[in-house]
Design a protein around this motif. Sequence first.
Motif, PDB file in Angstrom:
ATOM      1  N   ILE A   7     -27.161   3.509 -89.324  1.00  0.00           N
ATOM      2  CA  ILE A   7     -25.869   4.183 -89.140  1.00  0.00           C
ATOM      3  C   ILE A   7     -25.883   5.013 -87.864  1.00  0.00           C
ATOM      4  CG2 ILE A   7     -24.328   5.950 -90.115  1.00  0.00           C
ATOM      5  CD1 ILE A   7     -25.076   4.864 -92.880  1.00  0.00           C
ATOM      6  N   ALA A   8     -27.025   5.620 -87.538  1.00  0.00           N
ATOM      7  CA  ALA A   8     -27.140   6.360 -86.281  1.00  0.00           C
ATOM      8  C   ALA A   8     -26.876   5.441 -85.096  1.00  0.00           C
ATOM      9  CB  ALA A   8     -28.524   7.001 -86.169  1.00  0.00           C
ATOM     10  N   GLU A   9     -27.412   4.202 -85.162  1.00  0.00           N
ATOM     11  CA  GLU A   9     -27.180   3.227 -84.099  1.00  0.00           C
ATOM     12  C   GLU A   9     -25.695   2.874 -84.006  1.00  0.00           C
ATOM     13  OE1 GLU A   9     -29.257   1.364 -81.814  1.00  0.00           O
ATOM     14  OE2 GLU A   9     -30.381   3.208 -82.185  1.00  0.00           O
ATOM     15  N   LEU A  32     -17.017   9.780 -92.707  1.00  0.00           N
ATOM     16  CA  LEU A  32     -18.033   8.863 -92.202  1.00  0.00           C
ATOM     17  C   LEU A  32     -18.720   8.125 -93.358  1.00  0.00           C
ATOM     18  CD1 LEU A  32     -19.678  11.013 -89.369  1.00  0.00           C
ATOM     19  CD2 LEU A  32     -18.199   9.021 -89.086  1.00  0.00           C
ATOM     20  N   ALA A  33     -18.917   8.829 -94.474  1.00  0.00           N
ATOM     21  CA  ALA A  33     -19.551   8.201 -95.637  1.00  0.00           C
ATOM     22  C   ALA A  33     -18.714   7.033 -96.146  1.00  0.00           C
ATOM     23  CB  ALA A  33     -19.759   9.234 -96.737  1.00  0.00           C
ATOM     24  N   VAL A  34     -17.401   7.231 -96.193  1.00  0.00           N
ATOM     25  CA  VAL A  34     -16.510   6.153 -96.629  1.00  0.00           C
ATOM     26  C   VAL A  34     -16.522   5.014 -95.611  1.00  0.00           C
ATOM     27  CG1 VAL A  34     -14.114   5.532 -97.077  1.00  0.00           C
ATOM     28  CG2 VAL A  34     -15.033   7.690 -97.969  1.00  0.00           C
ATOM     29  N   ARG A  35     -16.461   5.356 -94.328  1.00  0.00           N
ATOM     30  CA  ARG A  35     -16.397   4.355 -93.271  1.00  0.00           C
ATOM     31  C   ARG A  35     -17.633   3.461 -93.262  1.00  0.00           C
ATOM     32  NH1 ARG A  35     -15.220   6.468 -87.286  1.00  0.00           N
ATOM     33  NH2 ARG A  35     -13.423   7.242 -88.472  1.00  0.00           N
ATOM     34  N   TYR A  36     -18.793   4.064 -93.459  1.00  0.00           N
ATOM     35  CA  TYR A  36     -20.042   3.306 -93.368  1.00  0.00           C
ATOM     36  C   TYR A  36     -20.625   2.923 -94.729  1.00  0.00           C
ATOM     37  CZ  TYR A  36     -19.958   4.516 -88.427  1.00  0.00           C
ATOM     38  OH  TYR A  36     -19.580   4.642 -87.103  1.00  0.00           O
ATOM     39  N   GLY A  37     -19.927   3.257 -95.796  1.00  0.00           N
ATOM     40  CA  GLY A  37     -20.373   2.879 -97.128  1.00  0.00           C
ATOM     41  C   GLY A  37     -21.722   3.482 -97.489  1.00  0.00           C
ATOM     42  N   ALA A  38     -21.889   4.747 -97.175  1.00  0.00           N
ATOM     43  CA  ALA A  38     -23.175   5.409 -97.416  1.00  0.00           C
ATOM     44  C   ALA A  38     -22.919   6.774 -98.040  1.00  0.00           C
ATOM     45  CB  ALA A  38     -23.947   5.559 -96.099  1.00  0.00           C
ATOM     46  N   SER A  39     -23.977   7.391 -98.535  1.00  0.00           N
ATOM     47  CA  SER A  39     -23.853   8.727 -99.120  1.00  0.00           C
ATOM     48  C   SER A  39     -23.744   9.772 -98.019  1.00  0.00           C
ATOM     49  CB  SER A  39     -25.082   9.029 -99.986  1.00  0.00           C
ATOM     50  OG  SER A  39     -26.239   9.156 -99.168  1.00  0.00           O
ATOM     51  N   ARG A  40     -23.273  10.945 -98.392  1.00  0.00           N
ATOM     52  CA  ARG A  40     -23.196  12.047 -97.433  1.00  0.00           C
ATOM     53  C   ARG A  40     -24.587  12.394 -96.902  1.00  0.00           C
ATOM     54  NH1 ARG A  40     -18.760  15.911 -97.559  1.00  0.00           N
ATOM     55  NH2 ARG A  40     -16.974  15.068 -98.708  1.00  0.00           N
ATOM     56  N   LEU A  41     -25.604  12.306 -97.781  1.00  0.00           N
ATOM     57  CA  LEU A  41     -26.963  12.625 -97.362  1.00  0.00           C
ATOM     58  C   LEU A  41     -27.432  11.664 -96.268  1.00  0.00           C
ATOM     59  CD1 LEU A  41     -29.586  14.220 -97.661  1.00  0.00           C
ATOM     60  CD2 LEU A  41     -30.233  12.676 -99.517  1.00  0.00           C
TER      61      LEU A  41
END
Length: 244
Positions: A7-9, A32-41
């Motif tokens: 996700i950083a990339e 960003l969590a929704v956009r990338y399908g990842a947790s806030r952490l």
Amino acid sequence: MSLSDEIAERLLTAVIEGDHPPGSMLPPEGELAVRYGASRLTIREAVKVLRSQNVVRVVRGRGTLVNPPDRWTALEPMIRAATAAPRAKGGVVSERLIEARRMIEIGAVELAARRRTDEDLDELRRLLDEMRAAAAARDTEMFVDADIAFHDVVMRAAGNAFIPLLFEPFGRLLIEGRRETSAIPEIREHAIAHHVLILQALETGDPDKARRAMHAHMAQTADDLRTYVIAGQSGSDGHGSGAG
């Protein structure tokens, strides 16, 4: 590669492509969590990677601010940004690259004059012949390959393993820059003439002569860039008269 690194990339790519330009704020963690399908952490860890490279910084009370590339502290993101620079900025990037080359290659050729072997000289002669053949055939790719290889041999001939490594990260920029300039016949002629002088200086084993030859080559390279490439781009964009 971990999900946070991935996700950083992707975030870095979005910054470089202008989705999050310098001076703007990154979207909130939740978005960003929704956009990338990842947790806030995971998003927090990804942003932490960009913070470690100074691509972004936290501004208390506002959020995460995108820094301009000249404040980034990691080489790979800077090279990616430079490679993706629009043509209007490409000349500036190329000039800065020549400045970096001048600082390293003049010192390297001085050492190479003292330490080069007969095998190094034979390889430089072969590559110079390749450059001549490529110029005669108008084969830009062959010319670029031989040109870059010539300079690689000089740096290796310096007898210091750290010197070639200094330029390894710039590989993509070097190749793209050489393609742009080596497509121009006048620049190919100038390059061959200066490579002849560098080889002759190395053959004599005179460090001062080698230093002067490489300095003249770097100066000619910068002048050719401004005369044939940057001026031409300005003219084609309607902002200048181009090269005469």
